[in-house]
Write an enzyme that holds these catalytic residues in place. Structure first.
Site, PDB file in Angstrom:
ATOM      1  N   GLU A   1      92.527  79.195  45.451  1.00 49.59           N
ATOM      2  CA  GLU A   1      92.088  78.283  44.919  1.00 49.59           C
ATOM      3  C   GLU A   1      92.510  77.079  44.945  1.00 49.59           C
ATOM      4  O   GLU A   1      93.758  76.984  43.726  1.00 49.59           O
ATOM      5  CB  GLU A   1      90.406  78.065  44.355  1.00 49.59           C
ATOM      6  CG  GLU A   1      89.084  79.027  45.336  1.00 49.59           C
ATOM      7  CD  GLU A   1      88.260  77.567  46.274  1.00 49.59           C
ATOM      8  OE1 GLU A   1      89.430  77.045  46.526  1.00 49.59           O
ATOM      9  OE2 GLU A   1      87.712  77.397  45.858  1.00 49.59           O
ATOM     10  N   ASP A   2      92.119  75.797  45.522  1.00 49.32           N
ATOM     11  CA  ASP A   2      92.471  75.001  45.124  1.00 49.32           C
ATOM     12  C   ASP A   2      92.019  74.108  43.965  1.00 49.32           C
ATOM     13  O   ASP A   2      92.964  74.085  42.668  1.00 49.32           O
ATOM     14  CB  ASP A   2      93.185  73.259  45.957  1.00 49.32           C
ATOM     15  CG  ASP A   2      91.763  72.759  46.565  1.00 49.32           C
ATOM     16  OD1 ASP A   2      89.964  73.750  46.323  1.00 49.32           O
ATOM     17  OD2 ASP A   2      91.558  72.140  47.780  1.00 49.32           O
TER      18      ASP A   2
ATOM     19  N   ASP B   1      85.325  73.816  40.368  1.00 44.60           N
ATOM     20  CA  ASP B   1      84.854  72.766  40.094  1.00 44.60           C
ATOM     21  C   ASP B   1      83.353  72.947  39.526  1.00 44.60           C
ATOM     22  O   ASP B   1      83.175  73.259  38.554  1.00 44.60           O
ATOM     23  CB  ASP B   1      84.843  71.583  40.584  1.00 44.60           C
ATOM     24  CG  ASP B   1      83.541  69.474  40.701  1.00 44.60           C
ATOM     25  OD1 ASP B   1      83.390  70.109  39.799  1.00 44.60           O
ATOM     26  OD2 ASP B   1      83.202  69.683  41.960  1.00 44.60           O
TER      27      ASP B   1
ATOM     28  N   PHE C   1      87.813  62.539  40.045  1.00 47.84           N
ATOM     29  CA  PHE C   1      87.326  62.423  41.508  1.00 47.84           C
ATOM     30  C   PHE C   1      89.268  62.760  41.865  1.00 47.84           C
ATOM     31  O   PHE C   1      90.321  61.645  41.758  1.00 47.84           O
ATOM     32  CB  PHE C   1      87.178  62.172  42.937  1.00 47.84           C
ATOM     33  CG  PHE C   1      87.341  63.146  43.564  1.00 47.84           C
ATOM     34  CD1 PHE C   1      86.620  64.234  44.638  1.00 47.84           C
ATOM     35  CD2 PHE C   1      87.997  62.218  44.974  1.00 47.84           C
ATOM     36  CE1 PHE C   1      86.974  64.068  45.697  1.00 47.84           C
ATOM     37  CE2 PHE C   1      88.379  62.957  46.089  1.00 47.84           C
ATOM     38  CZ  PHE C   1      88.167  63.462  46.178  1.00 47.84           C
TER      39      PHE C   1
ATOM     40  N   ARG D   1      96.215  65.023  51.641  1.00 48.07           N
ATOM     41  CA  ARG D   1      96.916  66.203  51.290  1.00 48.07           C
ATOM     42  C   ARG D   1      98.429  66.621  51.248  1.00 48.07           C
ATOM     43  O   ARG D   1      98.900  66.999  50.550  1.00 48.07           O
ATOM     44  CB  ARG D   1      96.525  66.702  52.352  1.00 48.07           C
ATOM     45  CG  ARG D   1      94.904  67.089  52.406  1.00 48.07           C
ATOM     46  CD  ARG D   1      94.209  68.206  53.411  1.00 48.07           C
ATOM     47  NE  ARG D   1      92.607  68.177  53.708  1.00 48.07           N
ATOM     48  CZ  ARG D   1      92.311  69.362  53.408  1.00 48.07           C
ATOM     49  NH1 ARG D   1      91.893  69.875  51.753  1.00 48.07           N
ATOM     50  NH2 ARG D   1      90.732  69.060  53.737  1.00 48.07           N
TER      51      ARG D   1
HETATM   52  P1  5GP Z   1      82.723  73.807  43.690  1.00 52.45           P
HETATM   53  O1  5GP Z   1      82.461  74.331  44.977  1.00 52.45           O
HETATM   54  O2  5GP Z   1      83.599  74.371  42.931  1.00 52.45           O
HETATM   55  O3  5GP Z   1      81.678  72.707  43.492  1.00 52.45           O
HETATM   56  O4  5GP Z   1      83.639  72.518  44.474  1.00 52.45           O
HETATM   57  C1  5GP Z   1      85.100  74.055  44.908  1.00 52.45           C
HETATM   58  C2  5GP Z   1      85.920  72.460  46.349  1.00 52.45           C
HETATM   59  O5  5GP Z   1      85.239  71.089  46.235  1.00 52.45           O
HETATM   60  C3  5GP Z   1      87.037  72.872  46.424  1.00 52.45           C
HETATM   61  O6  5GP Z   1      88.177  73.467  46.942  1.00 52.45           O
HETATM   62  C4  5GP Z   1      87.295  71.080  46.862  1.00 52.45           C
HETATM   63  O7  5GP Z   1      87.818  71.635  48.019  1.00 52.45           O
HETATM   64  C5  5GP Z   1      86.429  70.451  45.915  1.00 52.45           C
HETATM   65  N1  5GP Z   1      86.110  69.383  45.271  1.00 52.45           N
HETATM   66  C6  5GP Z   1      85.932  69.577  43.916  1.00 52.45           C
HETATM   67  N2  5GP Z   1      86.274  68.889  42.750  1.00 52.45           N
HETATM   68  C7  5GP Z   1      87.116  67.560  43.809  1.00 52.45           C
HETATM   69  C8  5GP Z   1      88.150  66.654  43.472  1.00 52.45           C
HETATM   70  O8  5GP Z   1      88.395  66.728  42.711  1.00 52.45           O
HETATM   71  N3  5GP Z   1      88.763  66.163  44.887  1.00 52.45           N
HETATM   72  C9  5GP Z   1      88.509  66.532  46.433  1.00 52.45           C
HETATM   73  N4  5GP Z   1      89.707  66.389  47.161  1.00 52.45           N
HETATM   74  N5  5GP Z   1      88.079  67.769  46.833  1.00 52.45           N
HETATM   75  C10 5GP Z   1      87.720  68.333  45.426  1.00 52.45           C
END
Ligand code: 5GP
Length: 182
Positions: free
Chosen positions: A106-107, A110, A159, A172
């Protein structure tokens, strides 16, 4: 937009440099070393989560020394700077993972919602084992109860863009990671 700049602007929003490419590369290498140790003598199936994890996947795999293969899945949860609160798998896996030693790449984790959805999907295939490796973790917003097996870098709840992560699909390509300016 100039790659390497200390400040950038995407769609009128200003971002400042937060993590350099050198810092990211070192953290990625360290996580690869841990995986190589833990999976010695085994074969790993990496599941890279598009779009955000493409750069992380490419760099991590260059440091993996155990036998491995890679496949991709595509998930979407964010629009702009906001999580949509629901996750959709835009493109499903193209192969069955039964009996495989799977590590999700995963990138960023959150809230953990995307990771939860991915676990539920992959567990259906009955892999031999299933772990997660994330480039970035926001511990203050993570609400899941699963252990995050491998984290390259923990960051505050800002963010961020760059190194595969986007703001409305832009940014990206940046080699460094930037955070939104207050
Ligand atoms: P989660 O489902 O854990 O809340 O969020 C995961 C996804 O939200 C990540 O794979 C990413 O695509 C997006 N995301 C969460 N935080 C950020 C952030 O700070 N910047 C960006 N660009 N994407 C985020």
């Amino acid at each position: 937009m100039k790659t390497g700049a200390s400040e950038i602007s995407l769609l009128g929003i200003s971002f400042e440099k937060y993590l350099t490419h050198a810092q990211i590369s070192e953290a990625v290498k360290q996580v690869a070393v841990k995986i190589n140790t833990d999976y010695a003598g085994r074969e790993v199936k990496f599941v890279s989560v598009l779009n955000g994890a493409f750069m992380f996947t490419s760099d991590l795999l260059k440091h993996i020394t155990v036998a491995c293969t890679v496949t991709f899945i595509r998930a979407k949860s964010y629009h702009g700077m906001e999580s949509q609160g629901s996750v959709s798998l835009v493109t499903d896996l193209s192969e069955n993972l039964k009996g495989k030693e799977v590590i999700i790449l995963e990138d960023i984790v959150d809230t953990g919602l995307t990771m939860q959805k991915l676990f539920e999907r992959i567990e259906k295939d009955e892999p031999a084992s299933l772990k997660i490796c994330t480039l970035l973790l926001k511990p203050d917003t993570y609400k899941g109860d699963r252990n995050i097996d491998y984290t390259a870098l923990s960051i505050p709840n800002d963010f961020i863009v760059g190194y595969g992560l986007d703001y409305n699909e832009l940014g990206r390509n940046l080699p460094d990671i930037y955070k939104v300016k207050p």
